[in-house]
Design an enzyme around this catalytic site. Structure first.
Site, PDB file in Angstrom:
ATOM      1  N   LEU A   1       0.825  -1.214   0.000  1.00 41.48           N
ATOM      2  CA  LEU A   1       0.000   0.000   0.000  1.00 41.48           C
ATOM      3  C   LEU A   1       0.859   1.263   0.000  1.00 41.48           C
ATOM      4  CD1 LEU A   1      -2.748  -1.071   2.567  1.00 41.48           C
ATOM      5  CD2 LEU A   1      -2.696  -1.409   0.084  1.00 41.48           C
TER       6      LEU A   1
ATOM      7  N   HIS B   1      -3.199   4.163  -2.576  1.00 39.04           N
ATOM      8  CA  HIS B   1      -4.184   3.314  -1.897  1.00 39.04           C
ATOM      9  C   HIS B   1      -4.806   4.054  -0.704  1.00 39.04           C
ATOM     10  CE1 HIS B   1      -1.443   0.091  -3.590  1.00 39.04           C
ATOM     11  NE2 HIS B   1      -2.614  -0.290  -4.045  1.00 39.04           N
TER      12      HIS B   1
ATOM     13  N   GLN C   1      -4.418 -12.983 -12.492  1.00 41.60           N
ATOM     14  CA  GLN C   1      -4.242 -11.832 -13.394  1.00 41.60           C
ATOM     15  C   GLN C   1      -2.790 -11.622 -13.806  1.00 41.60           C
ATOM     16  OE1 GLN C   1      -6.056  -9.181 -10.258  1.00 41.60           O
ATOM     17  NE2 GLN C   1      -4.630  -7.682 -11.061  1.00 41.60           N
TER      18      GLN C   1
ATOM     19  N   GLY D   1      -8.958   3.004  -8.139  1.00 38.83           N
ATOM     20  CA  GLY D   1      -8.156   4.134  -8.591  1.00 38.83           C
ATOM     21  C   GLY D   1      -8.334   4.388 -10.081  1.00 38.83           C
TER      22      GLY D   1
ATOM     23  N   GLN E   1      -9.143  -1.002 -16.219  1.00 39.05           N
ATOM     24  CA  GLN E   1      -9.683  -1.874 -15.158  1.00 39.05           C
ATOM     25  C   GLN E   1     -10.982  -1.282 -14.616  1.00 39.05           C
ATOM     26  OE1 GLN E   1      -7.270  -3.763 -11.937  1.00 39.05           O
ATOM     27  NE2 GLN E   1      -7.972  -2.082 -10.676  1.00 39.05           N
TER      28      GLN E   1
ATOM     29  N   SER F   1       2.630   3.734  -7.838  1.00 42.95           N
ATOM     30  CA  SER F   1       2.347   2.342  -8.189  1.00 42.95           C
ATOM     31  C   SER F   1       3.177   1.454  -7.273  1.00 42.95           C
ATOM     32  CB  SER F   1       2.754   2.084  -9.647  1.00 42.95           C
ATOM     33  OG  SER F   1       2.884   0.696  -9.886  1.00 42.95           O
TER      34      SER F   1
ATOM     35  N   ARG G   1       4.598  -1.023  -8.174  1.00 43.31           N
ATOM     36  CA  ARG G   1       5.750  -1.487  -8.963  1.00 43.31           C
ATOM     37  C   ARG G   1       6.875  -0.452  -9.024  1.00 43.31           C
ATOM     38  NH1 ARG G   1       1.466  -4.305 -12.149  1.00 43.31           N
ATOM     39  NH2 ARG G   1       1.933  -6.527 -11.922  1.00 43.31           N
TER      40      ARG G   1
HETATM   41  O1  PAF Z   1      -5.826  -2.871  -8.947  1.00 40.95           O
HETATM   42  C1  PAF Z   1      -5.483  -3.875  -8.286  1.00 40.95           C
HETATM   43  O2  PAF Z   1      -4.726  -3.789  -7.330  1.00 40.95           O
HETATM   44  C2  PAF Z   1      -6.020  -5.251  -8.677  1.00 40.95           C
HETATM   45  O3  PAF Z   1      -6.141  -5.361 -10.054  1.00 40.95           O
HETATM   46  C3  PAF Z   1      -7.338  -5.603  -7.971  1.00 40.95           C
HETATM   47  C4  PAF Z   1      -8.484  -4.678  -8.403  1.00 40.95           C
HETATM   48  C5  PAF Z   1      -7.154  -5.533  -6.463  1.00 40.95           C
HETATM   49  C6  PAF Z   1      -7.760  -7.033  -8.340  1.00 40.95           C
HETATM   50  O4  PAF Z   1      -6.775  -7.959  -7.994  1.00 40.95           O
END
Ligand code: PAF
EC number: 6.3.2.1
Length: 287
Positions: free
Chosen positions: A32, A36, A60, A146, A152, A184, A186
């Site tokens: 986080l 977030h 995913q 977000g 998404q 992010s 990442r």
């Molecule tokens: O955005 C994310 O962190 C992920 O894609 C989510 C929505 C938690 C689904 O795993």
């Protein structure tokens, strides 16, 4: 106040049963950051009880992606949740979430195969599947996502409409570093020089925004020029896509388009895949 932590379905069900008033869910994969935390604060404003899910969803990630090295600083995440006054953290293991290998999945349709979906086949089906499961398990009244993950968000909104899910979806704006880099989980993979290269993504979006009064083609040219330069730096930006799209469908718009659009960009710096986007209003080109 430390949030209640539920790791199993039974623990979650017991807490859910006792919830009074409206419940907002902030689905996350952990690690986080301030982005977030802004989603959690938005959830706090609109619901009586705030739940955060922390689950790195294997469905995913493609086999060559960063599932194994994805950061999982669980105690830091719980601390962040406590600091934001989160009531419930749902942190299932993969075994709890997927007791049997999932055969049936949510299909993200055509929207899941274009733009980011073209670079990451199967990603959006896996994402929608886990979000659907989280909605069923947590039963939120509202869920906060977000705007940074714009495709998404558009797909989740579409899933809620197409599959009649009783959840209100709320978007919160992208949070950026002072130099423009979108937050992010990442970003922590980036070395100093890689981070400098990564700034080209947000710079390209800003150039695109500035060109919006000159029409759709000008937006793309302006952003593309920044990205072309970044492809020549050391380390280089390897562009996945630059796309000017309809915000609801993510279909690319043509050069004559005017109105609301999203300029979306993604690229790789070293081994890190980064995405960013900005909403725009494209003006008619001056004669
Ligand atoms: O955005 C994310 O962190 C992920 O894609 C989510 C929505 C938690 C689904 O795993």
């Amino acid at each position: 106040m430390t949030p209640v932590i539920a790791q199993t379905r039974d623990e979650l069900a017991a807490v859910r049963q006792g919830v009074q008033g409206t419940l907002a869910l902030v689905p996350t994969m952990g690690a986080l950051h301030e982005g977030h935390r802004s989603l959690i604060r938005r959830a706090r404003e609109i619901a009586d009880v705030v739940a955060v899910s922390i689950f790195v969803n294997p469905l995913q990630f493609a086999p060559h992606e960063d599932l194994d090295r994805y950061p999982r600083p669980f105690s830091d995440d719980v601390e962040a949740c406590a600091a934001e006054g989160v009531d419930l953290v749902f942190a299932p293991t993969p075994q709890v979430m997927y007791p049997t290998a999932p055969e049936v999945r949510v299909s993200s349709g055509r929207m899941g195969t274009i733009v980011e979906g073209a670079s990451r086949p199967g990603h959006f089906d896996g994402m929608l599947t886990v979000v659907m499961k989280l909605f069923h398990l947590v039963r939120p009244d509202v869920a906060v996502f977000g705007a940074k993950d714009a495709q998404q968000l558009a797909l989740i909104r579409r899933m809620v409409v197409d599959l009649d899910l009783p959840v209100r979806v709320v978007a919160a704006p992208t949070v950026r570093e002072p130099d423009g880099l979108a937050l992010s989980s990442r970003n922590r993979y980036l070395s100093g020089p890689e981070r400098v290269t990564a700034l080209a993504l947000s710079r390209a979006l800003r150039e695109g925004e500035d060109a919006a009064p000159r029409g759709a083609a000008a937006v793309q040219w302006a952003a593309r020029a920044v990205l072309d330069d970044a492809a020549k730096t050391d380390p280089p930006l390897e562009l996945d896509y630059l796309a000017l799209v309809d915000p609801a469908t993510f279909e690319p718009v043509d050069d004559s388009f005017t109105g609301e659009a999203v300029l979306a960009v993604a690229g790789r710096v070293g081994t890190t895949h980064l995405i960013d986007n900005t909403p725009l209003v494209i003006q008619p080109r001056e004669a």
